[in-house]
Design a protein around this motif. Structure first.
Motif, PDB file in Angstrom:
ATOM      1  N   GLN A   1       0.783  -1.239   0.000  1.00  0.00           N
ATOM      2  CA  GLN A   1       0.000   0.000   0.000  1.00  0.00           C
ATOM      3  C   GLN A   1       0.816   1.290   0.000  1.00  0.00           C
ATOM      4  OE1 GLN A   1      -2.512  -0.704   3.451  1.00  0.00           O
ATOM      5  NE2 GLN A   1      -4.077  -1.675   2.188  1.00  0.00           N
ATOM      6  N   ASN A   2       2.045   1.251   0.488  1.00  0.00           N
ATOM      7  CA  ASN A   2       2.860   2.453   0.627  1.00  0.00           C
ATOM      8  C   ASN A   2       3.628   2.714  -0.658  1.00  0.00           C
ATOM      9  OD1 ASN A   2       4.962   4.282   1.253  1.00  0.00           O
ATOM     10  ND2 ASN A   2       5.051   3.598   3.372  1.00  0.00           N
ATOM     11  N   ASN A   3       3.486   3.918  -1.225  1.00  0.00           N
ATOM     12  CA  ASN A   3       4.121   4.182  -2.518  1.00  0.00           C
ATOM     13  C   ASN A   3       5.638   4.358  -2.429  1.00  0.00           C
ATOM     14  OD1 ASN A   3       4.318   6.745  -1.451  1.00  0.00           O
ATOM     15  ND2 ASN A   3       3.009   7.721  -2.977  1.00  0.00           N
ATOM     16  N   LYS A   4       6.220   4.312  -1.247  1.00  0.00           N
ATOM     17  CA  LYS A   4       7.682   4.306  -1.097  1.00  0.00           C
ATOM     18  C   LYS A   4       8.248   2.894  -1.312  1.00  0.00           C
ATOM     19  CE  LYS A   4       9.006   8.459   0.530  1.00  0.00           C
ATOM     20  NZ  LYS A   4       9.984   9.275  -0.133  1.00  0.00           N
ATOM     21  N   PHE A   5       7.368   1.899  -1.343  1.00  0.00           N
ATOM     22  CA  PHE A   5       7.771   0.511  -1.533  1.00  0.00           C
ATOM     23  C   PHE A   5       7.299   0.010  -2.889  1.00  0.00           C
ATOM     24  CE2 PHE A   5       8.014   0.882   3.009  1.00  0.00           C
ATOM     25  CZ  PHE A   5       9.061   0.046   3.372  1.00  0.00           C
ATOM     26  N   HIS A   6       7.954  -1.030  -3.346  1.00  0.00           N
ATOM     27  CA  HIS A   6       7.543  -1.705  -4.580  1.00  0.00           C
ATOM     28  C   HIS A   6       7.626  -3.197  -4.292  1.00  0.00           C
ATOM     29  CE1 HIS A   6       6.645  -1.710  -8.807  1.00  0.00           C
ATOM     30  NE2 HIS A   6       7.695  -2.470  -9.101  1.00  0.00           N
ATOM     31  N   LEU A   7       6.489  -3.850  -4.260  1.00  0.00           N
ATOM     32  CA  LEU A   7       6.412  -5.280  -3.934  1.00  0.00           C
ATOM     33  C   LEU A   7       5.871  -6.012  -5.150  1.00  0.00           C
ATOM     34  CD1 LEU A   7       6.576  -7.731  -2.098  1.00  0.00           C
ATOM     35  CD2 LEU A   7       4.518  -6.938  -0.934  1.00  0.00           C
TER      36      LEU A   7
ATOM     37  N   ILE B   1      10.748  -7.235  -2.632  1.00  0.00           N
ATOM     38  CA  ILE B   1      10.277  -5.976  -2.073  1.00  0.00           C
ATOM     39  C   ILE B   1      11.448  -5.009  -1.988  1.00  0.00           C
ATOM     40  CG2 ILE B   1      10.505  -6.869   0.299  1.00  0.00           C
ATOM     41  CD1 ILE B   1       8.133  -4.942   1.017  1.00  0.00           C
ATOM     42  N   ALA B   2      11.209  -3.792  -2.464  1.00  0.00           N
ATOM     43  CA  ALA B   2      12.228  -2.746  -2.434  1.00  0.00           C
ATOM     44  C   ALA B   2      11.602  -1.459  -1.916  1.00  0.00           C
ATOM     45  CB  ALA B   2      12.797  -2.517  -3.830  1.00  0.00           C
ATOM     46  N   GLN B   3      12.473  -0.570  -1.443  1.00  0.00           N
ATOM     47  CA  GLN B   3      12.036   0.720  -0.938  1.00  0.00           C
ATOM     48  C   GLN B   3      12.854   1.821  -1.608  1.00  0.00           C
ATOM     49  OE1 GLN B   3      12.924   1.552   3.201  1.00  0.00           O
ATOM     50  NE2 GLN B   3      11.203   2.965   3.357  1.00  0.00           N
ATOM     51  N   ILE B   4      12.189   2.923  -1.915  1.00  0.00           N
ATOM     52  CA  ILE B   4      12.881   4.101  -2.427  1.00  0.00           C
ATOM     53  C   ILE B   4      13.618   4.747  -1.259  1.00  0.00           C
ATOM     54  CG2 ILE B   4      12.597   6.383  -3.452  1.00  0.00           C
ATOM     55  CD1 ILE B   4       9.960   5.320  -4.704  1.00  0.00           C
ATOM     56  N   GLN B   5      14.913   5.003  -1.450  1.00  0.00           N
ATOM     57  CA  GLN B   5      15.708   5.635  -0.398  1.00  0.00           C
ATOM     58  C   GLN B   5      16.551   6.750  -0.990  1.00  0.00           C
ATOM     59  OE1 GLN B   5      17.860   2.782   1.991  1.00  0.00           O
ATOM     60  NE2 GLN B   5      15.994   1.753   2.618  1.00  0.00           N
ATOM     61  N   GLU B   6      17.019   7.641  -0.119  1.00  0.00           N
ATOM     62  CA  GLU B   6      17.938   8.698  -0.507  1.00  0.00           C
ATOM     63  C   GLU B   6      19.093   8.690   0.482  1.00  0.00           C
ATOM     64  OE1 GLU B   6      16.203  12.508  -1.361  1.00  0.00           O
ATOM     65  OE2 GLU B   6      14.420  11.571  -2.216  1.00  0.00           O
ATOM     66  N   THR B   7      20.269   9.060  -0.004  1.00  0.00           N
ATOM     67  CA  THR B   7      21.429   9.069   0.881  1.00  0.00           C
ATOM     68  C   THR B   7      21.235  10.117   1.972  1.00  0.00           C
ATOM     69  OG1 THR B   7      22.508  10.558  -0.680  1.00  0.00           O
ATOM     70  CG2 THR B   7      23.126   8.241  -0.784  1.00  0.00           C
TER      71      THR B   7
ATOM     72  N   ARG C   1      21.983  10.835  -3.804  1.00  0.00           N
ATOM     73  CA  ARG C   1      21.345  10.039  -4.842  1.00  0.00           C
ATOM     74  C   ARG C   1      20.065   9.399  -4.309  1.00  0.00           C
ATOM     75  NH1 ARG C   1      23.278   4.627  -4.086  1.00  0.00           N
ATOM     76  NH2 ARG C   1      24.779   4.638  -2.395  1.00  0.00           N
ATOM     77  N   LYS C   2      19.191   9.113  -5.219  1.00  0.00           N
ATOM     78  CA  LYS C   2      17.948   8.386  -4.943  1.00  0.00           C
ATOM     79  C   LYS C   2      18.165   6.981  -5.475  1.00  0.00           C
ATOM     80  CE  LYS C   2      13.146   8.465  -6.528  1.00  0.00           C
ATOM     81  NZ  LYS C   2      12.197   9.189  -7.405  1.00  0.00           N
ATOM     82  N   TYR C   3      17.895   5.973  -4.635  1.00  0.00           N
ATOM     83  CA  TYR C   3      18.162   4.600  -5.061  1.00  0.00           C
ATOM     84  C   TYR C   3      17.096   3.658  -4.500  1.00  0.00           C
ATOM     85  CZ  TYR C   3      20.186   4.026  -0.378  1.00  0.00           C
ATOM     86  OH  TYR C   3      20.377   3.979   0.978  1.00  0.00           O
ATOM     87  N   ALA C   4      17.077   2.463  -5.033  1.00  0.00           N
ATOM     88  CA  ALA C   4      16.158   1.423  -4.561  1.00  0.00           C
ATOM     89  C   ALA C   4      16.938   0.438  -3.709  1.00  0.00           C
ATOM     90  CB  ALA C   4      15.520   0.693  -5.741  1.00  0.00           C
ATOM     91  N   TYR C   5      16.426   0.173  -2.522  1.00  0.00           N
ATOM     92  CA  TYR C   5      17.036  -0.828  -1.648  1.00  0.00           C
ATOM     93  C   TYR C   5      16.126  -2.044  -1.628  1.00  0.00           C
ATOM     94  CZ  TYR C   5      19.181  -3.275   2.166  1.00  0.00           C
ATOM     95  OH  TYR C   5      19.813  -4.237   2.894  1.00  0.00           O
TER      96      TYR C   5
ATOM     97  N   GLU D   1      11.687   5.206 -12.156  1.00  0.00           N
ATOM     98  CA  GLU D   1      11.521   6.165 -11.056  1.00  0.00           C
ATOM     99  C   GLU D   1      12.729   7.096 -10.935  1.00  0.00           C
ATOM    100  OE1 GLU D   1       8.809   6.594  -8.970  1.00  0.00           O
ATOM    101  OE2 GLU D   1       7.782   5.207 -10.325  1.00  0.00           O
ATOM    102  N   LYS D   2      13.597   7.081 -11.933  1.00  0.00           N
ATOM    103  CA  LYS D   2      14.777   7.958 -11.987  1.00  0.00           C
ATOM    104  C   LYS D   2      15.762   7.724 -10.843  1.00  0.00           C
ATOM    105  CE  LYS D   2      12.916  10.309 -15.452  1.00  0.00           C
ATOM    106  NZ  LYS D   2      12.383   9.328 -16.337  1.00  0.00           N
ATOM    107  N   MET D   3      15.882   6.456 -10.421  1.00  0.00           N
ATOM    108  CA  MET D   3      16.859   6.112  -9.397  1.00  0.00           C
ATOM    109  C   MET D   3      18.191   5.802 -10.069  1.00  0.00           C
ATOM    110  SD  MET D   3      14.625   3.999  -6.644  1.00  0.00           S
ATOM    111  CE  MET D   3      13.006   3.702  -7.340  1.00  0.00           C
TER     112      MET D   3
END
Length: 154
Positions: A49-55, A69-75, A84-88, A118-120
């Motif tokens: 449900q959370n748009n910061k995640f991608h499952l 499952i990944a999460q959008i993160q920033e340094t 940088r914006k990256y996927a963890y 998502e431009k990561m």
């Protein structure tokens, strides 16, 4: 045929069954640090449900045989870090009955495509030091070791 798709709420139970496999394997590799169990269902639901995640799930004839499952993160804002914006990626799991059949590759490829859309700039994950099979898989897929966590039992 395996279809990679976004997870939906009705997938939660099957995803958690795969988490049981993952946590059992991890506990076998590092019994002093990790234990078998289930994932908290709230974590899985949040991932959906959370748009910061991608499952994503790997669906084989209506059965979930893998997920990632990944999460959008920033340094963090440290002067020495390139911002940088990256996927963890927290987890990539495949059902033991379909291992070595390309399910993990399909999930990882879909995660790479999502991160690019998502431009990561990067895709990152952690792997247990003892998990040689996973390390070999990730290296074959182009990932490289960038850091090492070390610990000592006291």
């Amino acid at each position: 045929m395996i279809i990679i798709r976004k997870a939906i709420l009705s997938d939660v139970e099957e995803i958690n069954t795969l988490y049981i496999y993952l946590f059992d394997e991890m506990a076998t590799l590092q019994p002093e640090r990790l234990k078998p169990g289930k994932q908290d269902e709230a974590f899985i639901i949040n991932g959906i449900q959370n748009n910061k995640f991608h499952l994503l799930v790997a669906d084989l004839d209506g059965k979930v045989v893998g997920f990632s499952i990944a999460q959008i993160q920033e340094t963090p804002m440290f002067n020495c870090l390139v911002q940088r914006k990256y996927a963890y990626i927290y987890d990539i799991v495949t059902d033991p009955t379909v291992r070595s059949q390309g399910v993990g590759r399909l999930l990882l490829t879909a995660m790479k495509e999502w991160a690019k859309s998502e431009k990561m700039t990067h895709l990152e994950l952690s792997v247990l030091a003892e998990n040689g099979a996973a390390k070999r898989f990730y290296e074959r897929e182009g990932l490289k070791e960038v850091s090492t966590m070390m610990g000592i039992t006291l």
